[in-house]
Structures are given as structure tokens and as C-alpha cells.
Design an enzyme around this catalytic site. Structure first.
Site, PDB file in Angstrom:
ATOM      1  N   HIS A  38      -2.330   6.605   4.375  1.00 47.76           N
ATOM      2  CA  HIS A  38      -0.884   6.735   4.467  1.00 47.76           C
ATOM      3  C   HIS A  38      -0.459   8.037   3.791  1.00 47.76           C
ATOM      4  O   HIS A  38      -1.002   8.412   2.739  1.00 47.76           O
ATOM      5  CB  HIS A  38      -0.172   5.571   3.776  1.00 47.76           C
ATOM      6  CG  HIS A  38      -0.285   4.269   4.501  1.00 47.76           C
ATOM      7  ND1 HIS A  38      -0.815   4.139   5.760  1.00 47.76           N
ATOM      8  CD2 HIS A  38       0.094   3.000   4.113  1.00 47.76           C
ATOM      9  CE1 HIS A  38      -0.769   2.867   6.132  1.00 47.76           C
ATOM     10  NE2 HIS A  38      -0.224   2.164   5.159  1.00 47.76           N
ATOM     11  N   CYS A  64       0.816  -1.220   0.000  1.00 54.77           N
ATOM     12  CA  CYS A  64       0.000   0.000   0.000  1.00 54.77           C
ATOM     13  C   CYS A  64       0.849   1.269   0.000  1.00 54.77           C
ATOM     14  O   CYS A  64       0.530   2.244  -0.692  1.00 54.77           O
ATOM     15  CB  CYS A  64      -0.978  -0.011   1.168  1.00 54.77           C
ATOM     16  SG  CYS A  64      -0.230  -0.382   2.765  1.00 54.77           S
TER      17      CYS A  64
END
Length: 256
Positions: free
Chosen positions: A164, A51
């Protein structure tokens, strides 16, 4: 579930979490906006990147196309949901404990995560880098088809539930101005330009959560190198960093 039967009939398997598959030279590592050709010309197993890698490479690709990358420094600020449901529960429980004046107990992470930063994700290697940091290095090189690209990574766990964020410094062979960077970012599919410092407008997890696109801002020239550019990118790692990317791969392979 909707795509699975058609992909199985086509002989295609999309894998997300297996690092062995992701770095197998015979298994394409696919971000559809960046290397769709890798999926379309392949029969068999396809892999989704980590990710953090996906969020990082989305703005790197248009910069490389515009000026050819020479070096990348990337520092990630990774949400607790990247560690699964236990990470989410730990942040919530420690925050409530702090509010009640109780001790914050670390069970899932090596240290308390509430009101803290942990500059280590995954196990340490003998060279001092972690497994998560080397995923960022190796997967970025593979996706961009730049096997020798110098990348300096640091990965940090932060007390954010989702999304993130990555602070990036990118050096290119040809100088890319801030205006040019904004232009190429704005045109690149899957990226949203969110860059108006005068209005305090820049990507933040609370605004990016639930979005399929990655958001880029804080674009400025690198003061330490004449051909360097600094920027900030945020992506929902449960969407573009995982599920959305897998669905996009499936859509590449389905009959039009």
C-alpha cells in the site's frame, strides 16, 4: 504458532481483523514503534490496526513528536492483495484477458481493476466516505492519542499486487523543514528514508514488497500552507501492515 502458547498463558490475545475490537475503548490498538506502552500496561485483548493505517501512522508519529500535528490529508493507493486472494486473482485474470484481446470481467471488485483505479474501498456511508476511509481516521486518532485530529481521507484501489502507498500532507504547529523531516524519519525505528529525486529514488511497491519497514520519500514543503509538509510512504501491508506488526506486539509481551 511459535508465540501463541506463551501469549495464551499470559492471557493475551492479538486480534487483527475485527473492527469492533480495534475501536473498543478498552482494547489497545498497537503499533509497537509508536505506542508500546498501550500493550505493556494492558491485560487481555490487543488489536492490530488496519493495514493502511499502519503505513500512514509510521511517518506521522515522528512528525508529531517534532512539531505536533494539526491536520492530515491522506490519499491511499491500495494493492489488490489487501482484498485477499480473490483480489490478486482478479487482477491477474483481467490482465491476461486484456493481453488476449478478451473482455475484462469484474467479479470481486465493482469495476475492472486492471489498468484502472477504483476510488472506493468498503461500503459508502451517508456522508460520502467509505468504511475504509473512516478506519483510517478513527484508528490514526486512537494510535496517536489525538482524538480531535482533523484527517481528510481518500482510499483508492490500484492495479498493484502488493504494498500500500499513501500520499500525505501533514500540517504541524511548529514548522518542520524538509531537512528536519528527513532527519526525524531517518531516526525513527521501522522507517527507511528513500528520498533522492535527482536519482529518481523514491519508494515504490516493487522495491518495498517483502520488507518489514515502511519507506518514505518525495518529501517537500506543502505549497498551500506555510507549516505543511508533503510526502509519500509505502509499506508491505501483508508484512508491517499485518503479520509483522502482530509478531512485534508478541515480542513486546514476551519475557526478555
Amino acid at each position: 504458532r511459535e508465540y501463541a502458547p506463551m501469549l495464551v498463558r499470559a492471557g493475551v490475545i492479538v486480534v487483527d481483523k475485527s473492527n469492533a475490537f480495534r475501536m473498543d475503548p478498552n482494547v489497545p490498538l498497537v503499533v509497537p514503534e509508536i505506542n508500546p506502552h498501550a500493550a505493556k500496561r494492558h491485560q487481555g485483548i490487543l488489536a492490530c490496526p488496519n493495514c493502511t493505517t499502519i503505513v500512514t501512522v509510521m511517518p506521522l508519529k515522528p512528525l508529531h513528536d517534532a512539531g505536533r500535528l494539526r491536520r492530515v490529508i491522506a490519499t491511499s493507493y491500495q494493492a489488490v492483495s489487501g482484498a485477499g486472494v480473490n483480489g490478486i486473482a482478479e487482477l491477474r485474470e483481467q490482465t491476461l484477458a486484456w493481453a488476449r484481446g478478451e473482455a475484462m470481467v469484474a467479479r470481486h471488485f465493482p469495476h475492472p481493476i486492471a489498468f484502472n483505479l477504483i476510488p472506493a474501498i468498503d461500503a459508502f456511508r451517508p456522508d460520502g466516505y467509505t468504511g475504509e476511509e473512516m478506519k483510517l481516521v478513527n484508528e490514526t486518532r486512537k494510535i496517536l492519542e489525538l482524538p480531535d485530529l482533523p484527517i481528510a481521507p481518500t482510499t483508492v484501489r490500484v492495479p498493484v499486487f502488493n504494498c500500500h502507498s499513501v500520499a500525505v500532507i501533514a500540517e504541524t504547529e511548529e514548522k518542520i523543514t524538509v531537512a528536519r523531516a528527513r532527519e526525524v524519519f531517518e531516526r525513527f525505528p521501522g522507517l527507511k528514508l528513500w528520498d533522492d529525486p535527482a536519482q529518481n529514488r523514491y519508494p515504490m511497491p516493487v522495491e518495498v514488497e517483502g520488507q518489514d519497514d515502511c519507506y518514505v520519500g518525495r518529501i517537500r514543503e506543502d505549497l498551500s500552507h506555510p507549516k505543511g509538509l508533503s510526502f509519500w510512504v509505502v509499506g508491505d501491508q501483508l508484512r508491517k501492515g499485518a503479520a509483522t506488526n502482530a509478531v512485534q506486539i508478541a515480542e513486546l509481551l514476551l519475557p526478555s
